[in-house]
Scaffold this motif. Structure first.
Motif, PDB file in Angstrom:
ATOM      1  N   ILE A 144       0.681 -21.596  -4.934  1.00 47.37           N
ATOM      2  CA  ILE A 144       2.040 -22.100  -4.795  1.00 47.37           C
ATOM      3  C   ILE A 144       2.895 -21.681  -5.997  1.00 47.37           C
ATOM      4  N   ASP A 145       2.340 -21.839  -7.191  1.00 46.35           N
ATOM      5  CA  ASP A 145       3.095 -21.496  -8.401  1.00 46.35           C
ATOM      6  C   ASP A 145       3.357 -19.993  -8.504  1.00 46.35           C
ATOM      7  N   GLY A 146       2.353 -19.207  -8.130  1.00 45.37           N
ATOM      8  CA  GLY A 146       2.471 -17.753  -8.296  1.00 45.37           C
ATOM      9  C   GLY A 146       3.114 -17.049  -7.126  1.00 45.37           C
ATOM     10  N   GLY A 147       3.201 -17.709  -5.982  1.00 38.83           N
ATOM     11  CA  GLY A 147       3.826 -17.100  -4.814  1.00 38.83           C
ATOM     12  C   GLY A 147       3.063 -15.886  -4.304  1.00 38.83           C
ATOM     13  N   ILE A 148       3.767 -15.032  -3.607  1.00 34.77           N
ATOM     14  CA  ILE A 148       3.125 -13.876  -2.981  1.00 34.77           C
ATOM     15  C   ILE A 148       2.507 -12.947  -4.017  1.00 34.77           C
ATOM     16  N   SER A 149       3.054 -12.938  -5.240  1.00 32.36           N
ATOM     17  CA  SER A 149       2.480 -12.114  -6.305  1.00 32.36           C
ATOM     18  C   SER A 149       1.063 -12.554  -6.625  1.00 32.36           C
ATOM     19  N   ALA A 150       0.837 -13.878  -6.685  1.00 32.03           N
ATOM     20  CA  ALA A 150      -0.504 -14.392  -6.951  1.00 32.03           C
ATOM     21  C   ALA A 150      -1.448 -14.054  -5.805  1.00 32.03           C
ATOM     22  N   VAL A 151      -0.932 -14.072  -4.581  1.00 28.19           N
ATOM     23  CA  VAL A 151      -1.748 -13.716  -3.418  1.00 28.19           C
ATOM     24  C   VAL A 151      -2.200 -12.265  -3.514  1.00 28.19           C
ATOM     25  N   MET A 152      -1.289 -11.383  -3.843  1.00 27.99           N
ATOM     26  CA  MET A 152      -1.609  -9.957  -3.879  1.00 27.99           C
ATOM     27  C   MET A 152      -2.517  -9.584  -5.051  1.00 27.99           C
ATOM     28  N   LYS A 153      -2.459 -10.355  -6.130  1.00 28.33           N
ATOM     29  CA  LYS A 153      -3.265 -10.050  -7.316  1.00 28.33           C
ATOM     30  C   LYS A 153      -4.622 -10.748  -7.313  1.00 28.33           C
ATOM     31  N   HIS A 154      -4.855 -11.648  -6.370  1.00 21.35           N
ATOM     32  CA  HIS A 154      -6.096 -12.429  -6.376  1.00 21.35           C
ATOM     33  C   HIS A 154      -7.306 -11.514  -6.165  1.00 21.35           C
ATOM     34  N   PRO A 155      -8.413 -11.766  -6.883  1.00 24.82           N
ATOM     35  CA  PRO A 155      -9.607 -10.909  -6.753  1.00 24.82           C
ATOM     36  C   PRO A 155     -10.154 -10.809  -5.333  1.00 24.82           C
ATOM     37  N   LEU A 156      -9.941 -11.826  -4.511  1.00 24.07           N
ATOM     38  CA  LEU A 156     -10.445 -11.773  -3.138  1.00 24.07           C
ATOM     39  C   LEU A 156      -9.560 -10.951  -2.212  1.00 24.07           C
ATOM     40  N   ASN A 157      -8.358 -10.635  -2.654  1.00 27.39           N
ATOM     41  CA  ASN A 157      -7.486  -9.789  -1.841  1.00 27.39           C
ATOM     42  C   ASN A 157      -8.041  -8.365  -1.891  1.00 27.39           C
ATOM     43  N   PRO A 158      -8.364  -7.776  -0.732  1.00 29.86           N
ATOM     44  CA  PRO A 158      -9.065  -6.479  -0.740  1.00 29.86           C
ATOM     45  C   PRO A 158      -8.161  -5.260  -0.895  1.00 29.86           C
ATOM     46  N   ARG A 159      -6.895  -5.453  -1.252  1.00 27.76           N
ATOM     47  CA  ARG A 159      -5.962  -4.326  -1.263  1.00 27.76           C
ATOM     48  C   ARG A 159      -6.379  -3.224  -2.243  1.00 27.76           C
ATOM     49  N   ARG A 160      -7.154  -3.553  -3.257  1.00 30.08           N
ATOM     50  CA  ARG A 160      -7.568  -2.548  -4.236  1.00 30.08           C
ATOM     51  C   ARG A 160      -8.846  -1.817  -3.841  1.00 30.08           C
ATOM     52  N   ALA A 161      -9.355  -2.087  -2.665  1.00 32.97           N
ATOM     53  CA  ALA A 161     -10.607  -1.464  -2.233  1.00 32.97           C
ATOM     54  C   ALA A 161     -10.501   0.062  -2.291  1.00 32.97           C
ATOM     55  N   ARG A 162     -11.487   0.691  -2.910  1.00 38.22           N
ATOM     56  CA  ARG A 162     -11.475   2.147  -3.046  1.00 38.22           C
ATOM     57  C   ARG A 162     -11.592   2.838  -1.692  1.00 38.22           C
ATOM     58  N   ALA A 163     -12.128   2.135  -0.719  1.00 40.12           N
ATOM     59  CA  ALA A 163     -12.303   2.741   0.595  1.00 40.12           C
ATOM     60  C   ALA A 163     -10.983   2.992   1.305  1.00 40.12           C
ATOM     61  N   PHE A 164      -9.921   2.281   0.912  1.00 44.91           N
ATOM     62  CA  PHE A 164      -8.611   2.478   1.534  1.00 44.91           C
ATOM     63  C   PHE A 164      -7.974   3.770   1.024  1.00 44.91           C
ATOM     64  N   SER A 165      -7.413   4.552   1.932  1.00 41.20           N
ATOM     65  CA  SER A 165      -6.565   5.658   1.519  1.00 41.20           C
ATOM     66  C   SER A 165      -5.224   5.080   1.074  1.00 41.20           C
ATOM     67  N   ASP A 166      -4.390   5.902   0.466  1.00 45.69           N
ATOM     68  CA  ASP A 166      -3.081   5.414   0.045  1.00 45.69           C
ATOM     69  C   ASP A 166      -2.278   4.912   1.240  1.00 45.69           C
ATOM     70  N   ALA A 167      -2.365   5.619   2.355  1.00 42.46           N
ATOM     71  CA  ALA A 167      -1.624   5.216   3.550  1.00 42.46           C
ATOM     72  C   ALA A 167      -2.157   3.902   4.105  1.00 42.46           C
ATOM     73  N   GLN A 168      -3.471   3.742   4.099  1.00 43.20           N
ATOM     74  CA  GLN A 168      -4.059   2.496   4.594  1.00 43.20           C
ATOM     75  C   GLN A 168      -3.714   1.329   3.685  1.00 43.20           C
ATOM     76  N   ARG A 169      -3.715   1.568   2.365  1.00 48.12           N
ATOM     77  CA  ARG A 169      -3.346   0.506   1.431  1.00 48.12           C
ATOM     78  C   ARG A 169      -1.894   0.100   1.638  1.00 48.12           C
ATOM     79  N   ALA A 170      -1.037   1.053   1.872  1.00 40.75           N
ATOM     80  CA  ALA A 170       0.367   0.743   2.129  1.00 40.75           C
ATOM     81  C   ALA A 170       0.513  -0.059   3.419  1.00 40.75           C
ATOM     82  N   GLU A 171      -0.259   0.296   4.442  1.00 39.31           N
ATOM     83  CA  GLU A 171      -0.215  -0.444   5.703  1.00 39.31           C
ATOM     84  C   GLU A 171      -0.724  -1.872   5.500  1.00 39.31           C
TER      85      GLU A 171
END
Length: 264
Positions: A144-171
């Motif tokens: 709640i305090d961090g908002g969507i930024s905290a969601v995107m930076k959380h360790p459980l958020n898989p957006r940093r997965a190396r398996a994603f291509s740049d296009a897949q990460r953007a999607e």
């Protein structure tokens, strides 16, 4: 609950005559969690139904605590199955989503042909760790305090997965940025305490495959518990992190599809 009552965002994709599979993601991700899996399932003749949990992706964030209960999610899964006119279907759950699909499959086994799950502390972990209301409130307040930024930076958020291509990460980012931090916080407080499943797994009535990521060492004891106590469970270990279907996508796709094909 009727199809018009389905208040979760969902997408149906793949061959129109394909065998239906419901995919349910975990916390701090969204239906884009399955980007590396759906093409393989579609090619294998499956039709995918992906959803966003409350607060995640394009789904709403109701302020009604009861809406977040696993049993209410089961009602929505049944409504979705009716919507696509499937008498029975396959179910795949990841992390928190695995706890929700386990509750659904065990409560309504006549609706599920077979079931695939991944590492899930929510479902398989020790009760004391899961039902810690103070820790849950602290995690929720951080969202709640961090908002969507905290969601995107959380360790459980898989957006940093190396398996994603740049296009897949953007999607993935495009889908995930639609999430609501308060809705995710409500999931932490109102869904997670109801997810422990160890007490029910010795009577599991549905053939279930656990694709376990061995690189998440914290999950080892839970995986061993499943191997020793859960009924109608097959365990396949792969070299993967918590997000098994992303970090070992090819292995996950192959193993899961082979397992589901055995139940056609």
């Amino acid at each position: 609950m009727t199809p018009t009552d389905i208040d979760l965002n969902y997408v149906v994709d793949g061959p129109s005559d394909g065998r239906p599979v419901l995919f349910v993601h975990g916390i701090l991700t969204c239906r884009a969690h399955w980007l590396l899996n759906l093409p393989a399932f579609h090619e294998a003749g499956f039709r995918s139904i992906t959803i966003d949990l409350f607060g995640h992706g394009s789904s709403p964030s109701p302020d009604d605590e009861a809406a977040y209960h696993p049993d209410r999610y089961a009602d929505r899964f049944t409504a979705l199955r009716n919507l696509i006119e499937a008498e029975r279907w396959f179910v795949v759950g990841q992390s928190l989503g695995a706890a929700l699909t386990l509750n659904y499959a065990m409560s309504r086994p006549d609706e599920v042909i077979a079931h695939v799950v991944t590492n899930s502390h929510s479902a398989f972990g020790e009760l004391e760790r899961i039902r810690d209301p103070e820790a849950a409130r602290e995690r929720a307040q951080m969202m709640i305090d961090g908002g969507i930024s905290a969601v995107m930076k959380h360790p459980l958020n898989p957006r940093r997965a190396r398996a994603f291509s740049d296009a897949q990460r953007a999607e993935f980012d495009d889908a995930m940025l639609l999430s609501n931090a308060e809705g995710i916080a409500r999931t932490m407080i109102w869904t997670s305490p109801h997810t422990p499943m160890r007490h029910r797994l010795p009577t599991n009535p549905v053939d279930t495959l656990l694709v376990a990521g061995d690189r998440e060492e914290a999950f080892t004891s839970a995986r061993e518990w499943v191997e020793q106590h859960a009924v109608n469970f097959r365990v396949e270990r792969v070299s993967a992190t918590h997000a098994v279907n992303i970090s070992a996508a090819e292995d996950f796709n192959r193993i899961a599809i082979e397992f589901l094909n055995q139940h056609t």
